[in-house]
Design an enzyme around this catalytic site. Structure first.
Site, PDB file in Angstrom:
ATOM      1  N   CYS A   1       0.976  -7.885   4.451  1.00 17.48           N
ATOM      2  CA  CYS A   1       1.368  -6.732   3.642  1.00 17.48           C
ATOM      3  C   CYS A   1       2.877  -6.586   3.466  1.00 17.48           C
ATOM      4  CB  CYS A   1       0.793  -5.449   4.244  1.00 17.48           C
ATOM      5  SG  CYS A   1      -1.000  -5.408   4.260  1.00 17.48           S
TER       6      CYS A   1
ATOM      7  N   HIS B   1       4.762   1.787   3.960  1.00 16.33           N
ATOM      8  CA  HIS B   1       3.528   1.016   3.806  1.00 16.33           C
ATOM      9  C   HIS B   1       2.365   1.854   4.327  1.00 16.33           C
ATOM     10  CE1 HIS B   1       0.461  -1.977   4.017  1.00 16.33           C
ATOM     11  NE2 HIS B   1       0.493  -2.064   5.345  1.00 16.33           N
TER      12      HIS B   1
ATOM     13  N   GLU C   1      -2.735 -12.023  -0.187  1.00 17.26           N
ATOM     14  CA  GLU C   1      -3.552 -12.556   0.892  1.00 17.26           C
ATOM     15  C   GLU C   1      -4.854 -13.125   0.333  1.00 17.26           C
ATOM     16  OE1 GLU C   1      -3.951  -9.798   4.248  1.00 17.26           O
ATOM     17  OE2 GLU C   1      -2.268  -8.663   3.419  1.00 17.26           O
TER      18      GLU C   1
END
Length: 413
Positions: A115, A242, A83
């Site tokens: 992500c 995550h 990102e």
């Protein structure tokens, strides 16, 4: 013959400096009772001589440098996810390719989906390798980001990390053998976070949390639709999700256990301690590594879970915007031995602690990391005490030394 494809080597670079969570809460005047909800101990802090390119190279170099020349030559695909791009046209992967000295006969690309992106890259690479179109080929997948958060981020500031996760994929998956074809996906458009400018993140925190929880349920349901006889409690020996912050992982696990197993609160807590908490040891010390986060959690699980023999891991990847995937693979005691060669825990423990004043001073400089300027100079020697604190401190590291005519320049130190 069964095709075995997966992660041959995994490394995480999480910088050279750290700030404890209580120190940050104290400095910002945040409610200390909320530390328990985040389940964070510390976060990695970038130095001005670090950026997404140095993070990527410093994560991947220990893997690549251990390869025999013929194996290094077989890296045919480099995929970076970030990102934190430094160019609207050129990929971070092109810098990685150059500084790692890889073959000129190589596909070099970058992917972006918040992500989730590294998992998408991993699946693309695995599909290429499993196809057999280039027997013996290897792929390098690197998730790399820097943190742009400051006081404007509120309680997201203590949870956000910086660094990179690097994975070498091939047909000798010493770290994780993928269950090829065993995956479930779920995606839709939502504006739960964005980076409209190089030095500023915005987020709908509540929207992002609800999207994450929605996606974990729906991607797992899609996995169950593709794989026969799945039982959340018995199919997976361990789980790695995550990890924007460990508290959200605990909520996601609780949601799945209630939906899939109708588990009691005590059963949920015991299952979390056994199957999930080992994956949170490293993330609670580093913070959110964006698309590298789930692979930091995987490394943590391998190094800290008391498994024996072969164990199946269920993995969940989420990225704002949003995209998600639940997939799985096998680890064994060789996985722990493979990670031990890179001593991730030792390098995390060697990061230099900062106080709040030092942190805020670095933050002002780091906020300009991604802003395009014609010329900029970084005095790398100012940060020598951080660089030399790492274990085996003589191994060369790539450092960002400035920009000349809009071209970012680097040096090995």
């Amino acid at each position: 013959m069964t095709v075995r494809i997966g992660i041959e080597a995994l490394n995480v670079h999480a910088g050279f400096a750290q700030l404890s969570t209580p120190e940050l809460f104290e400095g910002r005047g945040l409610d200390r009772e909320r530390i328990g909800h985040l389940m964070m101990r510390a976060r990695s802090i970038a130095l001005p001589c670090e950026d997404p390119i140095t993070n990527a190279v410093n994560a991947a170099a220990p893997i690549v440098n251990r390869l025999a020349p013929q194996d290094k030559e077989r890296i045919e695909l480099i995929l970076t996810s970030s990102e934190s791009g430094v160019d609207f046209s050129k990929s971070i992967a092109s810098y990685v390719h150059e500084f790692l000295g890889l073959s000129r006969k190589c596909r070099v690309m970058e992917v972006k989906q918040a992500c989730y992106a590294a998992t998408g890259a991993l699946q693309i690479a695995a599909g290429y390798l499993a196809s057999g179109v280039s027997p013996g080929a290897k792929a390098l997948v690197i998730a790399t980001d820097v943190s742009m958060v400051d006081a404007r981020a509120g309680y997201a500031e203590p949870a956000t990390g910086t660094g990179a996760s690097a994975m070498l994929l091939g047909d000798d998956p010493r770290v994780l053998a993928l269950d090829l074809g065993a995956f479930g996906t779920h995606a839709y458009e939502t504006m739960d976070s964005a980076r409209p400018m190089p030095d500023y993140d915005i987020a709908d925190v509540d929207g992002s949390l609800f999207a994450y929880l929605d996606c974990v349920s729906n991607s797992f349901a899609d996995y169950c639709g593709k794989v026969a006889d799945v039982d959340l409690r018995t199919t997976f020996d361990q789980l790695a999700l995550h990890t924007p912050f460990a508290g959200l992982v605990k909520a996601a696990h609780r949601k799945l256990m209630r939906e899939q197993a109708r588990a009691t609160p005590d059963a949920v807590e015991a299952d979390f301690a056994a199957r999930v908490s080992p994956s949170l040891v490293y993330p609670s010390q580093v913070g959110n590594l964006c698309s590298g986060s789930v692979y930091l959690a995987l490394a943590s699980l391998i190094d800290n879970a008391p498994y024996r023999g072969t164990a199946r891991v269920g993995l969940f990847s989420y990225g704002s915007g949003c995209a998600s995937e639940f997939f799985s693979g096998l680890i064994d005691e060789g996985s722990r031995a493979a990670l031990a060669e890179l001593d991730i825990a030792g390098r995390l423990n060697a990061r230099v602690p900062l106080d709040f004043a030092e942190y805020t001073e670095l933050l002002a400089e780091n906020s300009r990391c991604l802003v395009p300027v014609e010329n900029r100079k970084i005095e790398v020697e100012r940060y020598r005490r951080f660089l030399d604190a790492r274990p085996g401190g003589r191994e060369p590291l790539l450092a960002y030394r400035g920009t000349e005519g809009y071209h970012r320049t680097y040096e090995w130190v």
